[in-house]
Enzyme design. Structure first.
Site, PDB file in Angstrom:
ATOM      1  N   PRO A 191       0.806  -1.236   0.000  1.00 46.88           N
ATOM      2  CA  PRO A 191       0.000   0.000   0.000  1.00 46.88           C
ATOM      3  C   PRO A 191       0.831   1.274   0.000  1.00 46.88           C
ATOM      4  O   PRO A 191       0.842   2.017   0.969  1.00 46.88           O
ATOM      5  CB  PRO A 191      -0.826  -0.115   1.277  1.00 46.88           C
ATOM      6  CG  PRO A 191      -0.073  -1.049   2.155  1.00 46.88           C
ATOM      7  CD  PRO A 191       0.765  -1.931   1.284  1.00 46.88           C
ATOM      8  N   CYS A 192       1.493   1.530  -1.087  1.00 49.15           N
ATOM      9  CA  CYS A 192       2.269   2.759  -1.182  1.00 49.15           C
ATOM     10  C   CYS A 192       1.340   3.964  -1.281  1.00 49.15           C
ATOM     11  O   CYS A 192       1.781   5.093  -1.124  1.00 49.15           O
ATOM     12  CB  CYS A 192       3.196   2.709  -2.393  1.00 49.15           C
ATOM     13  SG  CYS A 192       2.438   2.052  -3.867  1.00 49.15           S
ATOM     14  N   HIS A 193       0.060   3.728  -1.519  1.00 52.29           N
ATOM     15  CA  HIS A 193      -0.867   4.853  -1.636  1.00 52.29           C
ATOM     16  C   HIS A 193      -1.261   5.400  -0.276  1.00 52.29           C
ATOM     17  O   HIS A 193      -1.894   6.431  -0.183  1.00 52.29           O
ATOM     18  CB  HIS A 193      -2.120   4.417  -2.403  1.00 52.29           C
ATOM     19  CG  HIS A 193      -2.859   3.279  -1.759  1.00 52.29           C
ATOM     20  ND1 HIS A 193      -2.503   1.963  -1.959  1.00 52.29           N
ATOM     21  CD2 HIS A 193      -3.898   3.266  -0.900  1.00 52.29           C
ATOM     22  CE1 HIS A 193      -3.332   1.194  -1.260  1.00 52.29           C
ATOM     23  NE2 HIS A 193      -4.167   1.953  -0.604  1.00 52.29           N
TER      24      HIS A 193
END
Length: 166
Positions: A134-136
């Site tokens: 989950p780089c977002h």
DNA sequence: TCAGTTATTCATG
DNA sequence: CATGAATAACTGA
């Protein structure tokens, strides 16, 4: 590393997943222009038994994540392509609970390198498996979006799905 | 090895 | 609010 690719249909378009013998190694967003459900060969024909199972898990995880809910099971991720620092960052990202966000600085601190926030951003950009890693959920210090591999539209959509506004 | 680049951050004016 | 320096790590040559 001999990747084998397969297509994944989701509500948001058709993703492409690349598998190695160790697990899921790449995940690509649908191409901007053409998302044609009919012409997607590669339903997983070249995948072995394990990879087929991972493909199913990936598809399910993707759809769940796109709906903004926490995923129950994830396929093994092959991150051996990254450097050890990048792998640490990606591990840290996976420890972020769904619906929460961190800043680049916080990630750097949790790695014991408080001044490496810039490098953390670079590691996020080099992340081969967006959404699942989950780089977002990583924002700038002032709540700024920063950037996103597949385009900021995706980042906003994913965050909105989890209840976070921009 | 080294210069160039990066999805940052903070202090100033 | 715009600008610039500081800083850590990756990439290519």
């Amino acid at each position: 590393m001999n990747l084998t690719f397969a297509s994944i249909e989701t509500m948001a378009g058709i993703f492409r997943a690349g598998f190695t013998a160790a697990g899921l190694a790449r995940l690509e967003f649908p191409p901007p222009g053409a998302t044609r459900p009919g012409t997607t060969e590669q339903g997983g024909a070249d995948l072995n038994a394990s990879q087929r199972r991972w493909l199913r898990q990936t598809r399910q995880a993707l759809n769940v994540l796109l709906a903004g809910r926490p995923v129950k099971e994830l396929p093994p991720l092959d991150v051996t392509a990254g450097t050890s620092f990048q792998q640490s960052v990606w591990r840290a990202l996976q420890s972020i609970p769904a619906g929460e966000t961190r800043t680049y600085g916080e990630i750097a601190c949790s790695l014991g390198r408080p001044r490496a926030m810039r490098a953390v951003g670079q590691a996020c950009g080099a992340n081969p498996i967006p959404v699942l890693v989950p780089c977002h959920r990583v924002l700038g210090a002032g709540g700024a979006l920063g950037g996103f591999s597949g385009g900021l539209e995706w980042k906003r959509r994913l965050l909105a799905g989890e209840g976070r506004a921009v």
